[in-house]
Design a protein around this motif. Structure first.
Motif: not given
Length: 245
Positions: A131-136, A138-143, A168-175, A189-191
């Motif tokens: 849960d907290r990793l997902v929120a982190f 999401e917040s990091s990518l939005a920022s 974009a690479v960071n987004a790929a990593f998160a997903l 929302r991450l997608y």
């Protein structure tokens, strides 16, 4: 603890970690006063040293951060290639014959760190909820997306804008990390955030990077891991046009 500070997050993370894994070496925690100090671990022959800012150590993320660092320690003790092989040697091999800017070289190291993080979090997510990793993430990518470059540039910007390509690479990593462990639904929302990041970075194949990260072999040998890191580095630095012959 090597400096005064909260102990509960580190002891709580240790107790959770030890439900599934053990460390052979003792862990020292060093709390740094600089709020911008990143959280990282140094490895020595007789101990691990977890470095963290006082601000992070006093935050809600302290326990998840400690658990993540314990997982890095475990990978190091396992002699996992991602944690003992020279990143510099692999990146030098990947970029042989090419010239890259210092910024791009730094970003190549960031990609290598993402690979290390995936292997660490394969352990983290086996003992703790996401849960907290997902929120982190999401917040990091939005920022990062909110800090995208302005065109034309404005003199009012006080800090450098986030680079669209590494975002974009960071987004790929998160997903990739979250899909690897089935942590998010298809409509998360991450997608949407990742789609926006991909739109901003025409030179980066976000689905390809996501596939690279998500499908990292669980237990690669040294040559397999080096090859994977070399390919990822070339994909970013050369095929995106960042590197010159």
């Amino acid at each position: 603890m090597q400096s005064p500070g909260p102990t509960e997050p580190f002891l709580g993370a240790r107790d959770l970690f030890e439900t599934e894994h053990d460390l052979d070496l003792p862990v020292e925690v060093t709390i740094r006063e600089d709020p911008d100090s990143r959280t990282w671990t140094a490895h020595y022959d007789d101990r691990h040293v977890l470095n963290i800012s006082r601000q992070a150590a006093s935050s809600a993320m302290a326990r998840p951060l400690a658990l993540h660092e314990y997982s890095h320690m475990r990978r190091y003790e396992q002699s996992h290639p991602s944690h003992i092989q020279s990143t510099g040697e692999a990146i030098t091999l990947a970029l042989a014959g090419h010239t890259v800017e210092r910024r791009t070289l730094t970003q190549c190291y960031q990609i290598a760190n993402h690979m290390k993080d995936i292997y660490a979090d394969d352990i983290t997510l086996s003992v703790a909820p996401a849960d907290r990793l997902v929120a982190f993430l999401e917040s990091s990518l939005a920022s990062a997306l909110a800090d995208r470059p302005v065109d034309p540039p404005t003199w009012k910007r006080l800090t450098p804008a986030a680079d669209p390509n590494i975002t974009a690479v960071n987004a790929a990593f998160a997903l990739a990390l979250l899909e690897r462990h089935d942590c998010i639904p298809d409509d998360h929302r991450l997608y949407d955030l990742a789609h926006a990041a991909a739109d901003d970075a025409a030179g980066v194949d976000l689905p390809a990077f996501k596939r690279r990260f998500r499908t990292l072999a669980a237990d690669p040998d040294t040559s397999e891991y080096r090859r994977t890191l070399v390919e990822a580095t070339r994909e970013y630095a050369i095929r995106t046009g960042y590197a010159a012959d």
